[in-house]
Write a protein that holds these residues in place. Structure first.
Motif, PDB file in Angstrom:
ATOM      1  N   ASP A   1       0.847  -1.188   0.000  1.00  0.00           N
ATOM      2  CA  ASP A   1       0.000   0.000   0.000  1.00  0.00           C
ATOM      3  C   ASP A   1       0.887   1.243   0.000  1.00  0.00           C
ATOM      4  N   ARG A   2       0.666   2.146  -0.940  1.00  0.00           N
ATOM      5  CA  ARG A   2       1.573   3.275  -1.147  1.00  0.00           C
ATOM      6  C   ARG A   2       1.655   4.175   0.091  1.00  0.00           C
ATOM      7  N   ALA A   3       0.520   4.462   0.691  1.00  0.00           N
ATOM      8  CA  ALA A   3       0.517   5.335   1.872  1.00  0.00           C
ATOM      9  C   ALA A   3       1.273   4.679   3.022  1.00  0.00           C
ATOM     10  N   GLN A   4       1.064   3.389   3.199  1.00  0.00           N
ATOM     11  CA  GLN A   4       1.733   2.669   4.279  1.00  0.00           C
ATOM     12  C   GLN A   4       3.237   2.566   4.024  1.00  0.00           C
ATOM     13  N   LEU A   5       3.613   2.279   2.779  1.00  0.00           N
ATOM     14  CA  LEU A   5       5.023   2.183   2.434  1.00  0.00           C
ATOM     15  C   LEU A   5       5.715   3.526   2.624  1.00  0.00           C
ATOM     16  N   HIS A   6       5.062   4.593   2.184  1.00  0.00           N
ATOM     17  CA  HIS A   6       5.602   5.939   2.335  1.00  0.00           C
ATOM     18  C   HIS A   6       5.842   6.267   3.806  1.00  0.00           C
ATOM     19  N   GLU A   7       4.877   5.958   4.658  1.00  0.00           N
ATOM     20  CA  GLU A   7       4.993   6.268   6.080  1.00  0.00           C
ATOM     21  C   GLU A   7       6.089   5.438   6.751  1.00  0.00           C
ATOM     22  N   ARG A   8       6.202   4.170   6.385  1.00  0.00           N
ATOM     23  CA  ARG A   8       7.233   3.313   6.986  1.00  0.00           C
ATOM     24  C   ARG A   8       8.629   3.810   6.623  1.00  0.00           C
ATOM     25  N   LEU A   9       8.816   4.220   5.383  1.00  0.00           N
ATOM     26  CA  LEU A   9      10.116   4.752   4.973  1.00  0.00           C
ATOM     27  C   LEU A   9      10.391   6.092   5.646  1.00  0.00           C
ATOM     28  N   ASN A  10       9.371   6.921   5.724  1.00  0.00           N
ATOM     29  CA  ASN A  10       9.535   8.229   6.353  1.00  0.00           C
ATOM     30  C   ASN A  10       9.962   8.083   7.811  1.00  0.00           C
ATOM     31  N   GLN A  11       9.274   7.230   8.557  1.00  0.00           N
ATOM     32  CA  GLN A  11       9.613   7.014   9.955  1.00  0.00           C
ATOM     33  C   GLN A  11      10.999   6.399  10.105  1.00  0.00           C
ATOM     34  N   ALA A  12      11.353   5.476   9.223  1.00  0.00           N
ATOM     35  CA  ALA A  12      12.651   4.808   9.317  1.00  0.00           C
ATOM     36  C   ALA A  12      13.796   5.796   9.127  1.00  0.00           C
ATOM     37  N   PHE A  13      13.706   6.689   8.140  1.00  0.00           N
ATOM     38  CA  PHE A  13      14.773   7.652   7.893  1.00  0.00           C
ATOM     39  C   PHE A  13      14.814   8.715   8.985  1.00  0.00           C
ATOM     40  N   ARG A  14      13.665   9.151   9.454  1.00  0.00           N
ATOM     41  CA  ARG A  14      13.640  10.164  10.511  1.00  0.00           C
ATOM     42  C   ARG A  14      14.229   9.635  11.806  1.00  0.00           C
ATOM     43  N   PHE A  15      14.191   8.333  12.000  1.00  0.00           N
ATOM     44  CA  PHE A  15      14.708   7.710  13.214  1.00  0.00           C
ATOM     45  C   PHE A  15      16.239   7.721  13.250  1.00  0.00           C
ATOM     46  N   HIS A  16      16.877   7.850  12.097  1.00  0.00           N
ATOM     47  CA  HIS A  16      18.341   7.779  12.048  1.00  0.00           C
ATOM     48  C   HIS A  16      18.950   9.042  12.664  1.00  0.00           C
ATOM     49  N   PRO A  17      19.964   8.917  13.539  1.00  0.00           N
ATOM     50  CA  PRO A  17      20.525  10.090  14.226  1.00  0.00           C
ATOM     51  C   PRO A  17      21.206  11.099  13.311  1.00  0.00           C
ATOM     52  N   TRP A  18      21.634  10.697  12.118  1.00  0.00           N
ATOM     53  CA  TRP A  18      22.283  11.645  11.209  1.00  0.00           C
ATOM     54  C   TRP A  18      21.289  12.354  10.299  1.00  0.00           C
ATOM     55  N   VAL A  19      20.019  11.994  10.354  1.00  0.00           N
ATOM     56  CA  VAL A  19      19.000  12.608   9.486  1.00  0.00           C
ATOM     57  C   VAL A  19      18.212  13.640  10.286  1.00  0.00           C
TER      58      VAL A  19
ATOM     59  N   ILE B   1       9.496  11.792  -0.397  1.00  0.00           N
ATOM     60  CA  ILE B   1       9.744  10.400  -0.784  1.00  0.00           C
ATOM     61  C   ILE B   1       8.983  10.126  -2.069  1.00  0.00           C
ATOM     62  N   GLU B   2       9.685   9.652  -3.084  1.00  0.00           N
ATOM     63  CA  GLU B   2       9.069   9.338  -4.376  1.00  0.00           C
ATOM     64  C   GLU B   2       9.223   7.849  -4.648  1.00  0.00           C
ATOM     65  N   LEU B   3       8.106   7.180  -4.937  1.00  0.00           N
ATOM     66  CA  LEU B   3       8.110   5.757  -5.269  1.00  0.00           C
ATOM     67  C   LEU B   3       8.052   5.612  -6.784  1.00  0.00           C
ATOM     68  N   GLN B   4       9.025   4.912  -7.349  1.00  0.00           N
ATOM     69  CA  GLN B   4       9.112   4.753  -8.798  1.00  0.00           C
ATOM     70  C   GLN B   4       9.239   3.263  -9.142  1.00  0.00           C
ATOM     71  N   PRO B   5       8.133   2.647  -9.614  1.00  0.00           N
ATOM     72  CA  PRO B   5       8.176   1.224  -9.975  1.00  0.00           C
ATOM     73  C   PRO B   5       9.261   0.959 -11.017  1.00  0.00           C
ATOM     74  N   PRO B   6       9.853  -0.264 -11.062  1.00  0.00           N
ATOM     75  CA  PRO B   6       9.384  -1.402 -10.277  1.00  0.00           C
ATOM     76  C   PRO B   6       9.808  -1.388  -8.801  1.00  0.00           C
ATOM     77  N   ALA B   7      10.936  -0.802  -8.431  1.00  0.00           N
ATOM     78  CA  ALA B   7      11.297  -0.800  -7.007  1.00  0.00           C
ATOM     79  C   ALA B   7      12.186   0.376  -6.623  1.00  0.00           C
ATOM     80  N   LYS B   8      12.181   1.444  -7.404  1.00  0.00           N
ATOM     81  CA  LYS B   8      13.041   2.590  -7.138  1.00  0.00           C
ATOM     82  C   LYS B   8      12.377   3.532  -6.134  1.00  0.00           C
ATOM     83  N   VAL B   9      13.175   3.995  -5.155  1.00  0.00           N
ATOM     84  CA  VAL B   9      12.680   4.940  -4.158  1.00  0.00           C
ATOM     85  C   VAL B   9      13.664   6.097  -4.052  1.00  0.00           C
ATOM     86  N   ARG B  10      13.175   7.305  -4.205  1.00  0.00           N
ATOM     87  CA  ARG B  10      14.015   8.493  -4.047  1.00  0.00           C
ATOM     88  C   ARG B  10      13.601   9.230  -2.782  1.00  0.00           C
ATOM     89  N   VAL B  11      14.574   9.462  -1.909  1.00  0.00           N
ATOM     90  CA  VAL B  11      14.308  10.115  -0.638  1.00  0.00           C
ATOM     91  C   VAL B  11      15.107  11.413  -0.571  1.00  0.00           C
TER      92      VAL B  11
END
Length: 313
Positions: free
Chosen positions: A96-114, A120-130
């Motif tokens: 699910d695009r909304a769920q995938l977007h949120e999971r990636l957003n939370q994961a990157f925000r959790f990193h201490p250097w970010v 976040i852009e989702l580009q099929p088949p599996a490309k993600v630009r953050v």
């Protein structure tokens, strides 16, 4: 008179028979479509897991694109993000695009250097630009014990950064904040008013910190109190040993204390006229709280400084 034939009551007009047959056909068609839908859903539910986990759809560190990290970040941010929060091999572009977007957003925000995730852009088949912003070391809290001296690195938001990622030389060149005993975990915020004021002062000085040969900032142990405010007093130390009584952090000056811009102007003018604060012959103290008051070193102090300089050679 001929007898009249009576039409059986069960007989219906031909149009009625057609209508009944049409309804039956529609019902049959809908039933077939329903079965197809159920069958399709059953088939998708049965094969969805195997399809979404095919390599061409799985989001990995190799399929994620982020801005090039600055020179002080030497770790693999993408692999850290996926491994630290247990997402390695579990994300699919078919989720699910909304769920995938949120999971990636939370994961990157959790990193201490970010510091922040901008987009976040989702580009099929599996490309993600953050698109994200990285944190930058701005100072180090020096915590000394009988065993060792630690330099804990933080940024302008008071977030403790992974100090082990920096070299000892990089940490030593950062402004050092003394007198602090508490320490948050890596990635958490320093909840200390003295640290906040010190970082605010270092940030406001900017490039002037290096030009003025400053190395340390010492907050007072307890705040000063007036009828209008409560604030800590900060003292700066230059490489030549001069102690600069700066006073309150920028914007926290009590009535009667010189403002930050005027303090910086006076100190810069003094250095331009008397030479850099990197020499042992610079003043003992410079007080900027109410104008500029200079206290020179005594001959004994100069001789002691010269002797120490010889020993260090």
């Amino acid at each position: 008179m001929a007898a009249r034939k009576i039409k059986p009551e069960s007989s219906l007009p031909s149009t009625g028979r057609k209508s009944t047959r049409s309804r039956a056909q529609w019902a049959a068609a809908l039933a077939v479509l329903g079965m197809l839908a159920v069958g399709g859903k059953f088939s998708w539910d049965k094969f969805a897991t195997s399809i979404r986990t095919q390599p061409r759809y799985v989001v990995t560190a190799e399929t994620i694109e982020i801005p090039p990290p600055p020179e002080w970040i030497r770790r693999d941010i993408k692999r850290d993000v996926l491994q630290d929060v247990g997402l390695n091999g579990t994300l699919s572009i078919l989720d699910d695009r909304a769920q995938l977007h949120e999971r990636l957003n939370q994961a990157f925000r959790f990193h201490p250097w970010v510091r922040s995730v901008e987009r976040i852009e989702l580009q099929p088949p599996a490309k993600v630009r953050v698109a994200l912003t990285y944190r930058k070391p701005i100072a180090a809290v020096e915590i000394a014990s009988q065993v060792q001296t630690l330099l804990l690195v933080l940024d302008a938001d008071l977030v403790r950064l992974p100090e082990m990622d920096l070299t000892e030389a990089e940490k030593l060149y950062l402004p050092r904040i003394h007198g602090i005993t508490n320490r948050p975990l890596v990635g958490e915020t320093w909840n200390d008013a003295r640290v906040a004021g010190a970082v605010q002062l270092v940030t406001a000085l900017g490039d002037a910190w290096t030009r003025l040969h400053l190395v340390d900032v010492n907050p007072s142990e307890s705040p000063e109190l007036t009828k209008q405010s409560r604030f800590y007093v900060y003292e700066l130390v230059a490489t030549g040993g001069t102690r600069i009584v700066w006073g309150a952090a920028p914007g926290q000056e009590p009535p009667g204390e010189t403002t930050f811009p005027e303090k910086l102007k006076q100190l810069t003018a003094f250095v331009a006229q008397n030479g850099p604060l990197s020499s042992m012959y610079t003043p003992k103290t410079i007080n900027l709280r109410q104008g500029l008051a200079v206290k020179q070193r005594t001959v004994k102090q100069l001789n002691a400084a010269a002797d120490e300089s010889e020993i260090l050679k």
